[in-house]
Design an enzyme around this catalytic site. Structure first.
Site, PDB file in Angstrom:
ATOM      1  N   GLY A  74       0.812  -1.214   0.000  1.00 25.27           N
ATOM      2  CA  GLY A  74       0.000   0.000   0.000  1.00 25.27           C
ATOM      3  C   GLY A  74       0.845   1.264   0.000  1.00 25.27           C
TER       4      GLY A  74
ATOM      5  N   SER B  37      -2.747   1.735  12.049  1.00 25.36           N
ATOM      6  CA  SER B  37      -1.732   2.201  13.007  1.00 25.36           C
ATOM      7  C   SER B  37      -1.165   3.517  12.469  1.00 25.36           C
ATOM      8  CB  SER B  37      -0.603   1.195  13.148  1.00 25.36           C
ATOM      9  OG  SER B  37      -1.126  -0.106  13.236  1.00 25.36           O
TER      10      SER B  37
ATOM     11  N   VAL C 192      -4.879  -4.394   2.273  1.00 26.96           N
ATOM     12  CA  VAL C 192      -4.692  -5.103   3.548  1.00 26.96           C
ATOM     13  C   VAL C 192      -4.787  -6.609   3.299  1.00 26.96           C
ATOM     14  CG1 VAL C 192      -5.755  -3.134   4.768  1.00 26.96           C
ATOM     15  CG2 VAL C 192      -7.112  -5.169   4.313  1.00 26.96           C
TER      16      VAL C 192
ATOM     17  N   SER D  77       0.051  -7.278  -9.122  1.00 28.65           N
ATOM     18  CA  SER D  77       1.262  -8.094  -8.992  1.00 28.65           C
ATOM     19  C   SER D  77       2.499  -7.270  -9.294  1.00 28.65           C
ATOM     20  CB  SER D  77       1.226  -9.295  -9.935  1.00 28.65           C
ATOM     21  OG  SER D  77       2.418 -10.051  -9.753  1.00 28.65           O
ATOM     22  N   GLY D  78       3.560  -7.606  -8.607  1.00 30.44           N
ATOM     23  CA  GLY D  78       4.839  -6.934  -8.829  1.00 30.44           C
ATOM     24  C   GLY D  78       5.648  -6.838  -7.552  1.00 30.44           C
TER      25      GLY D  78
ATOM     26  N   HIS E 104      -2.675 -16.291 -12.019  1.00 30.44           N
ATOM     27  CA  HIS E 104      -1.319 -15.746 -12.201  1.00 30.44           C
ATOM     28  C   HIS E 104      -0.400 -16.291 -11.109  1.00 30.44           C
ATOM     29  CE1 HIS E 104       1.735 -12.897 -10.801  1.00 30.44           C
ATOM     30  NE2 HIS E 104       1.894 -12.507 -12.057  1.00 30.44           N
ATOM     31  N   ASN E 105      -0.867 -16.233  -9.871  1.00 34.45           N
ATOM     32  CA  ASN E 105      -0.035 -16.722  -8.771  1.00 34.45           C
ATOM     33  C   ASN E 105       0.177 -18.228  -8.850  1.00 34.45           C
ATOM     34  OD1 ASN E 105      -0.089 -14.083  -7.894  1.00 34.45           O
ATOM     35  ND2 ASN E 105      -0.473 -14.605  -5.765  1.00 34.45           N
TER      36      ASN E 105
HETATM   37  N1  NDP Z   1       3.709  -8.394  -0.516  1.00 34.99           N
HETATM   38  C1  NDP Z   1       3.532  -8.702  -1.789  1.00 34.99           C
HETATM   39  O1  NDP Z   1       4.480  -8.988  -2.549  1.00 34.99           O
HETATM   40  C2  NDP Z   1       2.161  -8.676  -2.368  1.00 34.99           C
HETATM   41  C3  NDP Z   1       1.035  -8.590  -1.563  1.00 34.99           C
HETATM   42  N2  NDP Z   1      -0.205  -8.543  -2.131  1.00 34.99           N
HETATM   43  C4  NDP Z   1      -1.396  -8.443  -1.303  1.00 34.99           C
HETATM   44  O2  NDP Z   1      -1.543  -7.093  -0.879  1.00 34.99           O
HETATM   45  C5  NDP Z   1      -2.167  -7.044   0.411  1.00 34.99           C
HETATM   46  C6  NDP Z   1      -1.257  -6.281   1.366  1.00 34.99           C
HETATM   47  O3  NDP Z   1      -0.040  -6.991   1.454  1.00 34.99           O
HETATM   48  P1  NDP Z   1       1.257  -6.368   2.146  1.00 34.99           P
HETATM   49  O4  NDP Z   1       1.359  -4.921   1.828  1.00 34.99           O
HETATM   50  O5  NDP Z   1       2.376  -7.277   1.790  1.00 34.99           O
HETATM   51  O6  NDP Z   1       0.875  -6.525   3.685  1.00 34.99           O
HETATM   52  P2  NDP Z   1       1.550  -5.875   4.992  1.00 34.99           P
HETATM   53  O7  NDP Z   1       1.512  -6.927   6.020  1.00 34.99           O
HETATM   54  O8  NDP Z   1       2.847  -5.251   4.673  1.00 34.99           O
HETATM   55  O9  NDP Z   1       0.528  -4.713   5.386  1.00 34.99           O
HETATM   56  C7  NDP Z   1      -0.780  -5.040   5.783  1.00 34.99           C
HETATM   57  C8  NDP Z   1      -1.573  -3.758   6.001  1.00 34.99           C
HETATM   58  O10 NDP Z   1      -2.900  -4.133   6.330  1.00 34.99           O
HETATM   59  C9  NDP Z   1      -3.308  -3.393   7.487  1.00 34.99           C
HETATM   60  N3  NDP Z   1      -4.310  -4.162   8.221  1.00 34.99           N
HETATM   61  C10 NDP Z   1      -4.245  -5.469   8.575  1.00 34.99           C
HETATM   62  N4  NDP Z   1      -5.362  -5.838   9.223  1.00 34.99           N
HETATM   63  C11 NDP Z   1      -6.161  -4.743   9.271  1.00 34.99           C
HETATM   64  C12 NDP Z   1      -7.438  -4.492   9.799  1.00 34.99           C
HETATM   65  N5  NDP Z   1      -8.154  -5.465  10.409  1.00 34.99           N
HETATM   66  N6  NDP Z   1      -7.948  -3.251   9.701  1.00 34.99           N
HETATM   67  C13 NDP Z   1      -7.257  -2.285   9.087  1.00 34.99           C
HETATM   68  N7  NDP Z   1      -6.027  -2.447   8.561  1.00 34.99           N
HETATM   69  C14 NDP Z   1      -5.489  -3.678   8.647  1.00 34.99           C
HETATM   70  C15 NDP Z   1      -2.048  -3.196   8.256  1.00 34.99           C
HETATM   71  O11 NDP Z   1      -2.214  -2.145   9.155  1.00 34.99           O
HETATM   72  P3  NDP Z   1      -1.354  -2.006  10.504  1.00 34.99           P
HETATM   73  O12 NDP Z   1      -0.120  -1.259  10.105  1.00 34.99           O
HETATM   74  O13 NDP Z   1      -2.222  -1.255  11.416  1.00 34.99           O
HETATM   75  O14 NDP Z   1      -1.059  -3.401  10.983  1.00 34.99           O
HETATM   76  C16 NDP Z   1      -1.057  -2.891   7.125  1.00 34.99           C
HETATM   77  O15 NDP Z   1      -1.147  -1.569   6.730  1.00 34.99           O
HETATM   78  C17 NDP Z   1      -2.405  -8.485   0.804  1.00 34.99           C
HETATM   79  O16 NDP Z   1      -3.709  -8.864   0.435  1.00 34.99           O
HETATM   80  C18 NDP Z   1      -1.387  -9.257  -0.019  1.00 34.99           C
HETATM   81  O17 NDP Z   1      -1.751 -10.585  -0.265  1.00 34.99           O
HETATM   82  C19 NDP Z   1      -0.378  -8.529  -3.493  1.00 34.99           C
HETATM   83  C20 NDP Z   1       0.699  -8.590  -4.316  1.00 34.99           C
HETATM   84  C21 NDP Z   1       2.043  -8.705  -3.836  1.00 34.99           C
HETATM   85  O1  5RP Z   2       0.886 -11.999  -5.099  1.00 35.23           O
HETATM   86  C1  5RP Z   2       2.083 -12.052  -4.971  1.00 35.23           C
HETATM   87  C2  5RP Z   2       2.976 -11.952  -6.151  1.00 35.23           C
HETATM   88  O2  5RP Z   2       2.291 -12.004  -7.334  1.00 35.23           O
HETATM   89  C3  5RP Z   2       2.651 -12.256  -3.595  1.00 35.23           C
HETATM   90  O3  5RP Z   2       4.022 -12.119  -3.554  1.00 35.23           O
HETATM   91  C4  5RP Z   2       2.164 -13.538  -2.988  1.00 35.23           C
HETATM   92  O4  5RP Z   2       2.154 -13.385  -1.601  1.00 35.23           O
HETATM   93  C5  5RP Z   2       3.011 -14.751  -3.324  1.00 35.23           C
HETATM   94  O5  5RP Z   2       2.365 -15.906  -2.896  1.00 35.23           O
HETATM   95  P1  5RP Z   2       2.919 -16.875  -1.740  1.00 35.23           P
HETATM   96  O6  5RP Z   2       3.246 -16.003  -0.541  1.00 35.23           O
HETATM   97  O7  5RP Z   2       1.799 -17.825  -1.507  1.00 35.23           O
HETATM   98  O8  5RP Z   2       4.162 -17.517  -2.317  1.00 35.23           O
END
Ligand code: NDP
Ligand code: 5RP
Length: 487
Positions: A19, A39, A79, A133-134, A190-191
């Site tokens: 995000g 937070s 989230v 994705s990325g 994709h995943n």
């Molecule tokens: N990491 C990756 O490579 C990828 C991730 N994604 C997807 O993107 C989404 C975010 O992933 P990522 O950025 O890695 O996650 P992070 O763990 O880095 O961040 C999660 C965020 O969600 C917030 N959050 C969690 N629970 C709640 C809640 N109940 N109410 C409000 N806010 C909440 C957290 O807030 P707080 O700071 O308060 O805890 C934090 O800002 C997920 O769905 C993930 O699967 C998609 C593509 C790639």
């Molecule tokens: O969406 C993604 C990339 O495209 C994330 O990196 C995803 O969390 C990867 O999957 P896993 O954690 O199950 O290996």
């Protein structure tokens, strides 16, 4: 898109790894961005560390966040999938009005997206289930974006999302995928393909070390070299980087110090579950999911360590007399490519089946187009897939496209040698092996399914069809064994 400094055309809530970088990407593209995180310190850190990226409007409450958005309000949620996403949707919807748009950019399960879209539509709010994705870098530099939802909602969010997506040859890696859960379904598959691709790369690595005795550093050189040919892709590129990494603490290759148990968050498993429901054979993705499960079965693996491997060949020469090191390395390359074609062919078949099931009218060529850049499976290869579907949008399998057909047929000898050598030397290659078995199955004149039908009819009177006349038949196995026509 312009905005006053006190309002923003879009907001991002959930300022974690993804995000925060998507918010920065939006700001860098000249869009003012409202930002809110549960937070508050994350919001403060984003603004203080990256304020120079552009205009951030920091909000302390969800109500303030929503009030900062221009109408129709556009709020992107980043989230965790599941309950956290439902909670944030509810907070946003409570503060929003008719015509506003909630975009879920997390890895949500497509059935949740279908439910949420229907519920919010009833309340007059658009819901865009949007695969992104990325990873961390892509979120900042330009991800591949797969938005679902109504065409009307896409009109309102598409230009913003396209502006921050990766671009290949001037084309954005973002397009309207289809209604309700289509975007998240496409991201899920994709995943799944990502899982299969990574498993195959892992097996190629294991063959290099286990059969050819290469060090991780030597393997890194090979993958770097392969990244200059038909296998050119982000995953091959970073494989070379990971394998070349030396552990500071021990001086050993880092890969040798990492626990060999692969984690997962669920998208690969969901892909396979959906494929099972649709009856689409995605053996490459399934093997990759199960290989992760095997790797994580620490107790089982510890207990099974002493099991005999039989009379194993200990050298390549013993396994495959007359095959030298370089030609076997070439074989691994060819087998990896052929297995990868199978995995992608299966994944695209699942997309087609999902599209039919949910009436999404997915366009496979367009999906390949938006995966060419920004996403984890980005590769030169996807340009070929696009060309294949451009030439024949109803292609039954990528294996039947002339380019891929030639590539796979030209790899068959190598593929068989690799799977044979792996079996003889005791190197597990479930991805390579199952891809070859799938290929041999779909091209076979006859499969043992006829015997299975006979068995099913024997124990359960399940009936069978015949090759010489229509209808369903049952043999009186417990009687005089004559054949009857079933209803
Ligand atoms: N990491 C990756 O490579 C990828 C991730 N994604 C997807 O993107 C989404 C975010 O992933 P990522 O950025 O890695 O996650 P992070 O763990 O880095 O961040 C999660 C965020 O969600 C917030 N959050 C969690 N629970 C709640 C809640 N109940 N109410 C409000 N806010 C909440 C957290 O807030 P707080 O700071 O308060 O805890 C934090 O800002 C997920 O769905 C993930 O699967 C998609 C593509 C790639
Ligand atoms: O969406 C993604 C990339 O495209 C994330 O990196 C995803 O969390 C990867 O999957 P896993 O954690 O199950 O290996």
């Amino acid at each position: 898109m312009t905005s006053s400094s006190r309002t923003a055309p879009i907001g991002v809530t959930g300022l974690g790894v993804m995000g925060a970088n998507i918010a920065r990407n939006l700001a860098r593209h000249g869009h003012a961005v409202a930002v809110y995180n549960r937070s508050p310190q994350r919001t403060a850190e984003l603004v203080s560390n990256h304020g120079r990226d552009g205009t951030f409007l920091a909000a302390g409450t969800i109500e303030e966040f929503v009030s900062t958005l221009e109408k129709p309000r556009r709020a992107l949620i980043m989230v965790q999938a599941g309950a956290a996403t439902d909670a944030v949707i509810e907070q946003l919807a409570g503060a929003m009005e008719h015509g506003d748009i909630i975009i879920d950019g997390g890895n949500s399960l497509y059935t949740d997206t279908r439910r949420r879209e229907a519920e919010l539509r009833e309340r007059g709010i658009h819901f865009v289930g949007c695969g992104i994705s990325g990873g961390e870098e892509g979120a900042l530099e330009g991800p591949s974006i797969m938005p679902g939802g109504s065409a009307e909602a896409y009109e309102a969010v598409g230009p913003l999302l396209e502006s921050i997506s990766a671009h290949v040859d001037g084309t954005p890696c973002c397009a309207h995928i289809g209604p309700d859960g289509a975007g998240h379904y496409v991201k899920m598959v994709h995943n799944g393909i990502e899982y299969a691709d990574m498993q195959l790369i892992g097996e190629a690595f294991q063959l290099m070390t286990g059969v050819l005795g290469y060090s991780p550093a030597r393997c890194a050189e090979v993958f770097a070299e392969w990244n200059r040919g038909v296998l050119e892709s982000y995953l091959i590129e970073i494989t070379a980087e990971v394998l070349a990494q030396v552990d500071d603490a021990t001086g050993r290759p880092l890969v040798e110090m990492i626990l060999d148990a692969t984690g997962q968050k669920g998208t690969g498993r969901w892909t396979v579950k959906s494929a099972l429901d649709l009856g689409v054979p995605v053996t490459g993705i399934a093997e990759a999911v199960f290989a992760r499960a095997v790797s994580g079965s620490r107790d089982l693996r510890a207990a099974a360590t002493g099991l005999a491997g039989g009379e194993l060949a200990t050298t390549l020469g013993e396994a495959l007399p007359g095959v030298d090191e370089q030609s076997f390395l070439d074989d691994i390359h060819a087998a990896l490519y052929a297995s990868k074609v199978v995995a992608y062919a299966q994944g695209f078949n699942q997309l087609t089946a999902g599209s039919e099931e949910y009436e999404w009218s997915l366009r496979p060529g367009e999906l390949a187009t938006i995966w060419r850049g920004g996403c984890i499976i980005r590769a030169q290869f996807l340009g070929r897939i696009r060309e294949a579907y451009d030439a024949d949008p109803a292609l039954p399998s990528l294996l039947l496209d002339p380019y891929f057909r030639d590539a796979v047929e030209g790899s068959i000898g190598s593929w068989r040698r690799v799977v044979a050598a792996a079996a003889l030397m005791g190197v597990p290659v479930p991805g390579f092996g199952s891809a070859l078995a799938y290929y041999d199955s779909v091209r076979a004149d006859r499969l043992p399914a006829a015997l299975l039908q006979g068995l099913r009819d024997f124990f359960g009177a399940h009936t069978y069809e015949r090759i010489d006349k229509p209808g369903h038949f049952h043999t009186l196995w417990g009687g005089d064994r004559s054949e009857t026509t079933a209803g």
